[in-house]
Enzyme design. Structure first.
Site, mmCIF file in Angstrom:
data_model
loop_
_atom_site.group_PDB
_atom_site.id
_atom_site.type_symbol
_atom_site.label_atom_id
_atom_site.label_comp_id
_atom_site.label_asym_id
_atom_site.label_seq_id
_atom_site.Cartn_x
_atom_site.Cartn_y
_atom_site.Cartn_z
ATOM 1 N N LYS A 13 0.820 -1.219 0.000
ATOM 2 C CA LYS A 13 0.000 0.000 0.000
ATOM 3 C C LYS A 13 0.852 1.266 0.000
ATOM 4 C CE LYS A 13 -2.483 -0.994 3.628
ATOM 5 N NZ LYS A 13 -1.961 -2.348 3.888
ATOM 6 N N ARG A 88 -9.516 2.689 9.262
ATOM 7 C CA ARG A 88 -9.004 1.364 9.610
ATOM 8 C C ARG A 88 -10.117 0.434 10.099
ATOM 9 N NH1 ARG A 88 -3.771 -0.168 10.194
ATOM 10 N NH2 ARG A 88 -3.046 1.976 10.123
ATOM 11 N N ARG A 127 11.550 -10.906 4.580
ATOM 12 C CA ARG A 127 12.351 -9.675 4.650
ATOM 13 C C ARG A 127 13.525 -9.831 5.602
ATOM 14 N NH1 ARG A 127 7.754 -5.175 4.585
ATOM 15 N NH2 ARG A 127 7.488 -5.835 6.739
ATOM 16 N N ARG A 161 13.209 -8.889 11.553
ATOM 17 C CA ARG A 161 12.592 -8.165 12.668
ATOM 18 C C ARG A 161 11.540 -9.043 13.338
ATOM 19 N NH1 ARG A 161 10.526 -2.533 10.244
ATOM 20 N NH2 ARG A 161 8.996 -4.037 9.499
ATOM 21 N N ARG A 172 -1.306 -10.243 12.529
ATOM 22 C CA ARG A 172 -1.662 -8.976 11.885
ATOM 23 C C ARG A 172 -2.747 -9.194 10.832
ATOM 24 N NH1 ARG A 172 3.924 -6.819 9.772
ATOM 25 N NH2 ARG A 172 2.633 -5.190 8.859
#
Length: 219
Positions: A13, A88, A127, A161, A172
């Protein structure tokens, strides 16, 4: 145009918002940027948000809504904007509807970036960040370093991370499905939702999005 950008974490996004806003010559209004700006500038809203966040609590909808309203009232947003990260949830979407109605405005489109859940997990969990310079980002599948766990740019150690772990990503996604996804139905009832695939190269997704928005604007 006045656009809301939605999609699960890992849909790209932020990247798409920057390109689309530039192409459409409208400001990109990101919730994260709003919070950082208000807190760093010491605004009343920023101080309220910081006090709540420092206490380890979630910032209530009304603070987020007030920040978004304040930003949308700025002169550069008079001709349109692209909202990223707001609304949201449904109460925030309803507040946005009321605000736009009071201003004699309306949304032109809600752009829904669609990505399969397994792809989201793959994108985020893959990542790797450089410990020496967090701007150096790699991906075990899409942009792997020449040497495993070593940054090509500076030789720093690459690490995952904590909030990029598969378990955290799935949590999430659960939050997204529970809180944010319902706004898609809210806006679909208004005939505003335009859904595109967010798979493929960044430029291809941008082109897809621009074509969908143009078609939506003409219809």
């Amino acid at each position: 145009m006045r656009i809301v950008l939605v999609g699960p974490p890992g849909a790209g996004k932020g990247t798409q918002a920057a390109y689309l806003a530039k192409n459409l010559a409208i400001p990109h209004i990101s919730t994260g940027d709003l919070f950082r700006a208000n807190i760093s500038q010491g605004t009343e809203l920023g101080r309220r948000a910081k006090t709540i966040m420092d206490a380890g609590q979630l910032v209530p909808d009304e603070v987020t809504i007030d920040m978004a309203k304040d930003r949308m009232e700025q002169p550069d947003a008079a001709g349109g904007f692209l909202l990223d990260g707001f609304p949201r949830n449904v109460p925030q979407a309803e507040a946005l509807d009321e605000f736009l109605k009071s201003e004699g405005q309306q949304l032109d489109a809600v752009l829904d970036l669609e990505v399969p859940e397994d792809e989201v997990v793959k994108r985020i969990a893959g990542r790797r960040i450089c410990r020496k310079d967090s701007a150096h980002v790699f991906h075990v599948t899409y942009s792997p370093p020449k040497t495993a766990d070593v940054c090509d740019a500076c030789g720093g150690e690459l690490y995952q991370r904590g909030d990029d772990s598969e378990e955290t990503v799935r949590t999430r996604l659960d939050v997204y499905h529970e809180q944010t996804e319902p706004i898609i139905d809210h806006y679909r009832a208004q005939g505003l939702v335009v859904t595109i695939s967010a798979l493929g190269e960044v430029a291809d997704v941008t082109e897809r999005a621009m074509a969908a928005l143009k078609q939506s604007d003409e219809s």
